[in-house]
Enzyme design. Structure first.
Site, PDB file in Angstrom:
ATOM      1  N   HIS A 167      29.427  43.516  38.150  1.00 12.04           N
ATOM      2  CA  HIS A 167      30.603  42.915  38.058  1.00 12.04           C
ATOM      3  C   HIS A 167      31.355  43.126  39.653  1.00 12.04           C
ATOM      4  CE1 HIS A 167      35.043  42.678  36.631  1.00 12.04           C
ATOM      5  NE2 HIS A 167      35.443  42.945  37.050  1.00 12.04           N
ATOM      6  N   GLU A 168      31.248  43.708  40.580  1.00 18.23           N
ATOM      7  CA  GLU A 168      32.069  43.357  41.587  1.00 18.23           C
ATOM      8  C   GLU A 168      30.974  42.762  42.792  1.00 18.23           C
ATOM      9  OE1 GLU A 168      34.877  45.391  42.640  1.00 18.23           O
ATOM     10  OE2 GLU A 168      34.740  46.051  39.946  1.00 18.23           O
ATOM     11  N   HIS A 184      32.119  39.389  42.118  1.00 18.58           N
ATOM     12  CA  HIS A 184      34.193  38.942  42.421  1.00 18.58           C
ATOM     13  C   HIS A 184      33.190  38.205  43.499  1.00 18.58           C
ATOM     14  CE1 HIS A 184      36.729  40.277  39.782  1.00 18.58           C
ATOM     15  NE2 HIS A 184      36.559  41.622  40.147  1.00 18.58           N
ATOM     16  N   GLU A 225      38.370  38.123  36.555  1.00 18.57           N
ATOM     17  CA  GLU A 225      37.666  39.481  35.900  1.00 18.57           C
ATOM     18  C   GLU A 225      36.874  39.204  34.410  1.00 18.57           C
ATOM     19  OE1 GLU A 225      38.194  42.026  36.652  1.00 18.57           O
ATOM     20  OE2 GLU A 225      39.448  41.587  38.069  1.00 18.57           O
ATOM     21  N   ASP A 279      32.677  39.381  34.782  1.00 15.45           N
ATOM     22  CA  ASP A 279      32.326  40.367  33.560  1.00 15.45           C
ATOM     23  C   ASP A 279      30.468  39.243  33.538  1.00 15.45           C
ATOM     24  OD1 ASP A 279      34.367  42.287  33.218  1.00 15.45           O
ATOM     25  OD2 ASP A 279      34.368  41.444  31.715  1.00 15.45           O
TER      26      ASP A 279
HETATM   27 ZN   LIG Z   1      36.734  43.284  38.528  1.00 19.37          ZN
END
Ligand SMILES: [Zn+2]
Length: 443
Positions: A300-301, A304, A384, A388
């Site tokens: 997930h990071e 980003h 987000e 995800d």
């Molecule tokens: Zn996040």
């Protein structure tokens, strides 16, 4: 209407208006309305949220049966309600302090006293702004203390000590002296150096400073507060580096932060850019999640990063800084604005002529940005969802991340049933249910 009151036409309403005008300038009344509108909206949203929680408090809603057991759910409700009531007190207190500071004449009085005794040089004006900032942060300290040592303590999250709490604040103050004060001096100097276009230069300097802080934070600032150690050899490390390779995310180290030194709340983040980039996992997170779950959080990071969210956020904050300085420069030319808050208006590009506008802007900006926050959150929530989705694709299944998010909600006693309007204003992340739903759709 003439000023002298000789005719019988001068009604009681006129008298009231006149006395109000001498008491408060029309814009001061607008500012007061803005402050009150914000605090009443905050109280109303908080009430909506509280009632939404009450409505679900008797049993764990069916969709959350796998997320929390009965007793954890009960504690999450208590935690939410305690924070809700405390938040109301803080919001009302903040509004009262703001109103007192703005309308008591304290600011023009202290500004006058300060410039009379210390002078109006750039260094003196920067010192004045700096001291006002510190003075205004003092009333909030007891509340911060209470949140940490009473509320967080009561729910078993606090691991910090009084000494650590004080030292943290002193370190923050030191950073403000070392970085903040010189920046203020430079910005005020620019007013004298560059004249009418000073705000563009000031914005450029602040943007550059922001990038500089982003760059040095992982190496200089964050180690002042926490210890960072490379993730130790083992299956977890192998798994995470394999993920980094698979997603062609160039990383030298994945570090573990001793978050447990202050709190049992858990988190993961990624910070800095260029060669100072760092992926950080809280030690609390490693203790709470299984290896596939940790891998999905890291995915997930990385999402980003891959979707260029950091660049976009920096772009947005740059726009925000430019707008802020444009508004300050405009306000600094408005006589009515100065008079509304009891300041004497002087023309000319001198630090002392702009400092009141900066101060008033800083105090009032929150009454406007509050209404913008839902729009900012729409945007951050989209990030987000993107991150995800990236994690789901990379993992080849959504289940690990779903499981990780559920555990995090459980361990952090998150409110599972926030009121939709409340989350619109306050949540930068989608709710657990929204994220699970989106993850299942993309899978
Ligand atoms: Zn996040």
């Amino acid at each position: 209407m003439s000023g002298t009151v000789t005719t019988g036409n001068y009604s009681r309403a006129d008298a009231w208006k006149d006395s109000l005008n001498s008491f408060m300038h029309p814009f001061a009344i607008i500012a007061l309305i803005l402050i009150l509108a914000r605090v009443f909206t905050e109280l109303w949203l908080s009430r909506l949220n509280r009632h939404h929680v009450y409505a679900n408090q008797n049993e764990v809603p069916p969709v959350f049966r796998e997320v929390m057991d009965e007793s954890t759910y009960r504690r999450s409700i208590d935690y939410t309600l305690v924070k809700n009531r405390f938040g109301n007190i803080v919001n009302v207190f903040d509004a009262v302090v703001l109103i007192a500071v703005l309308f008591s004449g304290l600011l023009p009085w202290s500004f006058g006293k300060f410039s009379a005794s210390v002078g109006t040089s750039v260094a003196a004006m920067a010192a004045f702004l700096f001291l006002v900032g510190i003075a205004l942060s003092i009333p909030g300290l007891p509340f911060e203390w209470y949140a940490q040592f009473k509320i967080e303590e009561r729910f078993g999250f606090n691991t910090s000590t009084m000494k650590m709490w004080i030292v943290d604040r002193l370190k923050g103050l030191l950073l403000a002296v070392v970085f903040g004060y010189p920046l203020l001096v430079l910005v005020l100097k620019l007013i004298e150096w560059t004249g009418a276009k000073w705000w563009l230069w000031a914005a450029a300097v602040v943007v550059a400073f922001q990038l500089f802080v982003l760059l040095i934070a992982p190496v200089i600032i964050m180690p002042l507060f926490n210890k960072f150690t490379p993730l130790r050899e083992g299956t977890l490390r192998d798994r995470l580096f394999a993920l980094a390779r698979r997603t062609s995310f160039p990383t030298r180290s994945i570090e573990v932060m001793d978050g447990s030194k202050r709190s049992r709340h858990s988190n993961a983040f990624f910070t800095g850019f260029g060669r100072f980039r760092k992926i950080v996992l809280f030690d609390t997170l490693i203790a709470q999640l299984s290896e596939p779950e940790l891998e999905s959080v890291l995915a997930h990071e990385i999402g980003h990063y891959k979707k260029r969210h950091v660049v976009k956020l920096v772009g947005a904050s740059t726009a925000g800084i430019v707008i802020a300085f444009a508004v300050i420069a405009w306000l600094a030319r408005q006589q009515w604005f100065y008079q509304s808050f009891g300041f004497e208006y002087r023309m000319g590009f001198a630090a002392a002529n702009v400092v009141p506008a900066m101060m008033l802007f800083a105090l009032l900006a929150g009454t406007i940005t509050f209404w913008v926050s839902p729009f900012v959150h729409v945007w951050s929530r989209r990030f987000e969802y993107d991150a995800d989705a990236f994690a789901g694709e990379t993992m080849g299944e959504p289940q690990s991340l779903i499981q990780a998010l559920r555990k995090l909600s459980q361990k952090n006693l998150s409110n599972l049933t926030p009121h939709p309007l409340y989350s619109t204003f306050y949540y930068s992340h989608p709710t657990l249910l929204e994220r699970e739903h989106a993850l299942r759709l993309t899978a």
